[in-house]
Design a protein around this motif. Sequence first.
Motif, PDB file in Angstrom:
ATOM      1  N   UNK A  95     -25.141 -57.616 -85.191  1.00 48.20           N
ATOM      2  CA  UNK A  95     -26.443 -57.182 -85.706  1.00 48.20           C
ATOM      3  C   UNK A  95     -27.167 -57.713 -86.998  1.00 48.20           C
ATOM      4  N   UNK A  96     -26.115 -58.247 -87.498  1.00 48.43           N
ATOM      5  CA  UNK A  96     -26.307 -58.628 -89.042  1.00 48.43           C
ATOM      6  C   UNK A  96     -26.271 -60.148 -88.818  1.00 48.43           C
ATOM      7  N   UNK A  97     -26.493 -60.806 -90.252  1.00 48.72           N
ATOM      8  CA  UNK A  97     -26.456 -62.195 -90.465  1.00 48.72           C
ATOM      9  C   UNK A  97     -25.082 -62.386 -91.403  1.00 48.72           C
ATOM     10  N   UNK A  98     -24.342 -62.837 -90.734  1.00 44.97           N
ATOM     11  CA  UNK A  98     -23.036 -63.062 -91.692  1.00 44.97           C
ATOM     12  C   UNK A  98     -23.232 -64.258 -92.337  1.00 44.97           C
ATOM     13  N   UNK A  99     -22.323 -64.704 -93.348  1.00 46.95           N
ATOM     14  CA  UNK A  99     -22.062 -66.069 -93.923  1.00 46.95           C
ATOM     15  C   UNK A  99     -21.789 -67.170 -92.773  1.00 46.95           C
ATOM     16  N   UNK A 100     -21.785 -68.290 -93.016  1.00 43.69           N
ATOM     17  CA  UNK A 100     -21.258 -69.231 -92.097  1.00 43.69           C
ATOM     18  C   UNK A 100     -19.902 -69.254 -91.794  1.00 43.69           C
ATOM     19  N   UNK A 101     -19.171 -69.011 -92.922  1.00 39.50           N
ATOM     20  CA  UNK A 101     -17.615 -68.871 -92.489  1.00 39.50           C
ATOM     21  C   UNK A 101     -17.453 -67.597 -91.700  1.00 39.50           C
ATOM     22  N   UNK A 102     -18.237 -66.383 -91.900  1.00 41.31           N
ATOM     23  CA  UNK A 102     -17.938 -65.226 -91.064  1.00 41.31           C
ATOM     24  C   UNK A 102     -18.297 -65.498 -89.641  1.00 41.31           C
ATOM     25  N   UNK A 103     -19.614 -66.386 -89.564  1.00 41.40           N
ATOM     26  CA  UNK A 103     -19.882 -66.743 -88.128  1.00 41.40           C
ATOM     27  C   UNK A 103     -18.793 -67.440 -87.423  1.00 41.40           C
ATOM     28  N   UNK A 104     -18.190 -68.463 -88.026  1.00 45.34           N
ATOM     29  CA  UNK A 104     -17.208 -69.187 -87.455  1.00 45.34           C
ATOM     30  C   UNK A 104     -15.917 -68.195 -86.769  1.00 45.34           C
ATOM     31  N   UNK A 105     -15.542 -67.469 -88.072  1.00 49.93           N
ATOM     32  CA  UNK A 105     -14.435 -66.415 -87.451  1.00 49.93           C
ATOM     33  C   UNK A 105     -14.813 -65.324 -86.282  1.00 49.93           C
ATOM     34  N   UNK A 106     -16.164 -65.243 -86.415  1.00 49.29           N
ATOM     35  CA  UNK A 106     -16.466 -64.040 -85.214  1.00 49.29           C
ATOM     36  C   UNK A 106     -16.599 -65.111 -84.043  1.00 49.29           C
ATOM     37  N   UNK A 107     -16.949 -66.370 -83.978  1.00 45.74           N
ATOM     38  CA  UNK A 107     -17.009 -66.896 -82.898  1.00 45.74           C
ATOM     39  C   UNK A 107     -15.748 -67.229 -82.613  1.00 45.74           C
ATOM     40  N   UNK A 108     -14.483 -67.622 -83.245  1.00 40.55           N
ATOM     41  CA  UNK A 108     -13.346 -67.711 -82.860  1.00 40.55           C
ATOM     42  C   UNK A 108     -12.789 -66.694 -82.278  1.00 40.55           C
ATOM     43  N   UNK A 109     -12.966 -65.287 -82.561  1.00 40.44           N
ATOM     44  CA  UNK A 109     -12.497 -64.063 -81.900  1.00 40.44           C
ATOM     45  C   UNK A 109     -13.242 -63.875 -80.633  1.00 40.44           C
ATOM     46  N   UNK A 110     -14.527 -64.279 -80.627  1.00 38.84           N
ATOM     47  CA  UNK A 110     -15.410 -64.081 -79.220  1.00 38.84           C
ATOM     48  C   UNK A 110     -14.906 -64.976 -78.101  1.00 38.84           C
ATOM     49  N   UNK A 111     -14.806 -66.180 -78.615  1.00 42.06           N
ATOM     50  CA  UNK A 111     -14.136 -67.217 -77.624  1.00 42.06           C
ATOM     51  C   UNK A 111     -12.729 -66.955 -77.175  1.00 42.06           C
ATOM     52  N   UNK A 112     -11.880 -66.287 -78.001  1.00 38.91           N
ATOM     53  CA  UNK A 112     -10.587 -65.742 -77.527  1.00 38.91           C
ATOM     54  C   UNK A 112     -10.541 -64.802 -76.796  1.00 38.91           C
ATOM     55  N   UNK A 113     -11.412 -63.717 -76.941  1.00 38.92           N
ATOM     56  CA  UNK A 113     -11.796 -62.488 -75.966  1.00 38.92           C
ATOM     57  C   UNK A 113     -12.229 -62.913 -74.776  1.00 38.92           C
ATOM     58  N   UNK A 114     -12.993 -64.127 -74.656  1.00 40.92           N
ATOM     59  CA  UNK A 114     -13.596 -64.569 -73.301  1.00 40.92           C
ATOM     60  C   UNK A 114     -12.518 -65.243 -72.608  1.00 40.92           C
ATOM     61  N   UNK A 115     -11.701 -65.806 -73.374  1.00 41.71           N
ATOM     62  CA  UNK A 115     -10.600 -66.486 -72.708  1.00 41.71           C
ATOM     63  C   UNK A 115      -9.562 -65.282 -72.090  1.00 41.71           C
ATOM     64  N   UNK A 116      -9.382 -64.506 -72.921  1.00 41.35           N
ATOM     65  CA  UNK A 116      -8.438 -63.352 -72.469  1.00 41.35           C
ATOM     66  C   UNK A 116      -8.907 -62.618 -71.301  1.00 41.35           C
ATOM     67  N   UNK A 117     -10.254 -62.312 -71.221  1.00 43.60           N
ATOM     68  CA  UNK A 117     -11.089 -61.909 -70.008  1.00 43.60           C
ATOM     69  C   UNK A 117     -10.840 -62.758 -68.634  1.00 43.60           C
ATOM     70  N   UNK A 118     -11.008 -63.944 -68.887  1.00 48.91           N
ATOM     71  CA  UNK A 118     -10.884 -64.821 -67.828  1.00 48.91           C
ATOM     72  C   UNK A 118      -9.290 -65.079 -67.562  1.00 48.91           C
ATOM     73  N   UNK A 119      -8.524 -64.890 -68.177  1.00 46.05           N
ATOM     74  CA  UNK A 119      -6.822 -65.021 -67.808  1.00 46.05           C
ATOM     75  C   UNK A 119      -6.483 -63.635 -67.346  1.00 46.05           C
ATOM     76  N   UNK A 120      -7.012 -62.645 -67.497  1.00 37.76           N
ATOM     77  CA  UNK A 120      -6.838 -61.509 -67.169  1.00 37.76           C
ATOM     78  C   UNK A 120      -6.897 -61.200 -65.359  1.00 37.76           C
ATOM     79  N   UNK A 121      -7.899 -62.126 -64.927  1.00 32.63           N
ATOM     80  CA  UNK A 121      -8.012 -62.165 -63.536  1.00 32.63           C
ATOM     81  C   UNK A 121      -7.206 -62.919 -62.615  1.00 32.63           C
ATOM     82  N   UNK A 122      -6.410 -63.704 -63.057  1.00 33.87           N
ATOM     83  CA  UNK A 122      -5.456 -64.354 -62.347  1.00 33.87           C
ATOM     84  C   UNK A 122      -4.805 -63.889 -61.065  1.00 33.87           C
ATOM     85  N   UNK A 123      -4.019 -62.596 -61.852  1.00 34.38           N
ATOM     86  CA  UNK A 123      -3.129 -61.804 -60.907  1.00 34.38           C
ATOM     87  C   UNK A 123      -4.059 -61.469 -59.489  1.00 34.38           C
ATOM     88  N   UNK A 124      -4.993 -60.937 -59.716  1.00 35.28           N
ATOM     89  CA  UNK A 124      -5.821 -60.584 -58.431  1.00 35.28           C
ATOM     90  C   UNK A 124      -6.494 -61.754 -57.743  1.00 35.28           C
TER      91      UNK A 124
END
Length: 156
Positions: A95-124
Amino acid sequence: MPAINIGINETDRKKIADGLSHLLADSFTLYLITHNFHWNVTGPHFNSLHAMFMDQYTEQWNALDIIAERIRALGFPAPGSYKEFIELSSIKEVTSVPTANEMVKILVEAQEATARTARSLFDVVDAANDQPTADLLTQRLDVHEKTAWMLRSILA
């Protein structure tokens, strides 16, 4: 409406659809964050980040439909409201406007979180013998892991 008879029982279809709903929520949240950062990035790397974020949110936008339509093909409604996405997503709103460097860090974390969610579905998905969903998950993992790598490389 006729009963669904695709070789996956209703219980398994429901589990898969529920998992895909979480993936859809993470994907939408990631899309929204990336688009926000595209609009609001500033600094010496403005041009490259602005263009890169546009490429990323465009790809993410197109993926939303694929995920939602798979949920529908399994016989369940796809979530589609902000309220549902906030409840289902593992990614927190920005909800804020982070610095460019913080934006990249946030996006790394969000991309990885989305990957973890996708990966968690494989068993079922594997237990239900659901190859179309497995294929969708594999494709999404490829995109999220590659994008996270590219974003991490900016921070090196």
